[in-house]
Design an enzyme around this catalytic site. Structure first.
Site, PDB file in Angstrom:
ATOM      1  CD  GLU A 163     136.177  46.996 -29.324  1.00 55.71           C
ATOM      2  OE1 GLU A 163     135.580  46.390 -28.424  1.00 55.71           O
ATOM      3  OE2 GLU A 163     135.974  46.799 -30.522  1.00 55.71           O
TER       4      GLU A 163
ATOM      5  CD  GLU B 268     138.643  45.883 -35.807  1.00 57.19           C
ATOM      6  OE1 GLU B 268     137.438  45.586 -35.710  1.00 57.19           O
ATOM      7  OE2 GLU B 268     139.419  45.836 -34.845  1.00 57.19           O
TER       8      GLU B 268
HETATM    9  C1  GLA Z   1     135.869  44.510 -32.905  1.00 56.31           C
HETATM   10  C2  GLA Z   1     137.165  43.784 -32.700  1.00 56.31           C
HETATM   11  C3  GLA Z   1     137.420  42.813 -33.794  1.00 56.31           C
HETATM   12  C4  GLA Z   1     136.190  42.008 -34.144  1.00 56.31           C
HETATM   13  C5  GLA Z   1     135.078  42.921 -34.461  1.00 56.31           C
HETATM   14  C6  GLA Z   1     133.887  42.091 -34.885  1.00 56.31           C
HETATM   15  O1  GLA Z   1     135.955  45.481 -33.846  1.00 56.31           O
HETATM   16  O2  GLA Z   1     138.256  44.628 -32.592  1.00 56.31           O
HETATM   17  O3  GLA Z   1     138.419  41.937 -33.395  1.00 56.31           O
HETATM   18  O4  GLA Z   1     135.845  41.153 -33.097  1.00 56.31           O
HETATM   19  O5  GLA Z   1     134.811  43.676 -33.306  1.00 56.31           O
HETATM   20  O6  GLA Z   1     134.274  41.094 -35.792  1.00 56.31           O
END
Ligand code: GLA
Length: 369
Positions: free
Chosen positions: A164, A271
């Protein structure tokens, strides 16, 4: 005449029933969920899941092993939890996840090595509490990455190296984080170099969210392209994929996957979850309308459509996509129960609160050709 009408009505309702009757959608050969998602998708990509060390000690462990081919520690390898003080690492949680995966022959994705969130406070400051300079911070980053990657060398096949780093503000390129303020953009390339030096065989990913947004997508694209052109060891792009019943559109997702395929790197969906509420990007206070947290048939139907859309497109890009990781195991608990609204129950995954496959599970499995 009446008789014909009656027969027609019966026929129509029978047809309608067969569309609404969930079990009828399960093809005969696929009616056993114990085969597991990873096996259903093995000709396309690995299906993984993010876990906590605790979940491996509950009955969810069985579900994990039945369904998933790869394991990601949800929090245990983030810099704050694993490196709480400068001279102190906390390995127990991460070690237990790695041991579980190894014992059961599962792949492991490491998450993550450099992020602005869940970073320990000590890393940016000196003993007097002042902000450290670039040289000190890069040395700390190097020590951290070298130690962690080395510990799991040969066990972790892929790492989210930087998480990020791109800004959500349309007119800002990189996120205004302490990493950027102290080091300038060098910290990104350096993180990849340190990770590669520690384990030259690990696949290194840049990971980010809201990549379906055209403005952010282009910024992510530019970052990776620049890294590649400079010869920085980067092997993949991680698209987090925290989506919802109202996004992404088919066009947005298709354009996103197409665009990132052009980089010539592997793509992983790192994710994945699909919230049953409309997408909101920032946390907020609960409103009266948030009281209704029922998983209604309408929400379920929209979620099914979105899951089908996603997997159909993932399969279209199967040459580039090498993994799809779900962010949590079942609707028993997910980070979305507390985000964006604290305490608002969500149902974002393919298994219900009891670990049973939802209708969305079968619909996803049915996309396999
Ligand atoms: C982001 C992070 C993850 C996690 C999510 C929320 O996507 O990359 O590690 O913290 O937020 O669970």
């Amino acid at each position: 005449m009446k008789k014909i009408l009656l027969i027609t009505c019966c026929l129509i309702s029978l047809v309608a029933l067969s569309f609404t009757n969930h079990t009828s959608l399960q093809p005969k050969s696929l009616n056993d969920s114990s085969k597991g998602l990873n096996a259903y998708f093995s000709k396309y990509f690995t299906i993984g899941v993010a876990v906590s060390p605790r979940s491996l000690k509950t009955n969810e462990a069985e579900l994990i092993l039945q369904q998933f081919g790869s394991i990601t520690p949800e929090n245990a390898m983030k810099m704050g939890p694993i490196h709480p003080k400068e001279n102190e690492y906390f390995w127990n949680d991460a070690d237990s996840i790695v041991a579980f995966a190894q014992k059961n022959n599962r792949k492991i994705r490491g998450h993550n090595l450099c992020w602005h969130n869940q970073a320990p406070r000590w890393i940016f400051t000196n003993a007097a509490g002042d902000t450290v300079n670039k040289e000190v911070l890069l040395q700390r980053l190097k020590d951290h990455i070298t130690t962690v990657v080395n510990r799991y060398k040969g066990k972790i096949y892929a790492w989210d190296v930087v998480n990020e780093a791109i800004s959500d503000k349309p007119d800002e390129y990189l996120r205004n984080s302490p990493w950027l303020r102290i080091c300038g953009e060098d910290f990104i390339a350096k993180a990849f170099e340190y990770a590669h030096a520690a384990d030259p065989d690990a696949l290194l990913f840049y990971n980010d969210y809201n990549e379906i947004n055209p403005v952010k997508r282009e910024k992510i694209f530019k970052l990776i392209k620049t890294l590649k052109e400079k010869g920085i060891p980067i092997h993949g792009i991680g698209l987090q994929g925290h989506w919802a019943i109202n996004e992404p559109s088919e066009d947005e997702l298709n354009k996103t996957l197409k665009r990132f395929s052009e980089l010539g790197l592997k793509i992983q969906i790192t994710e994945l979850d699909i919230s049953v509420y409309n997408k909101e990007h920032n946390s907020r206070e609960a409103k009266p309308e948030d009281q209704n947290t029922e998983f209604t048939p309408e929400k379920e139907m929209k979620q099914i459509e979105m899951y089908k859309r996603c997997f159909t497109l993932f399969e279209k890009y199967k040459k580039t996509i090498s993994g799809v990781t779900f962010w949590n195991i079942s609707d028993r608990s997910s980070w979305l129960d507390n985000f964006p609204v604290r305490g608002r129950k969500d149902y974002p995954l393919l298994f219900d609160k009891n670990g049973k496959p939802k209708q969305a599970f079968w619909e996803v499995v049915n996309t396999v050709k």
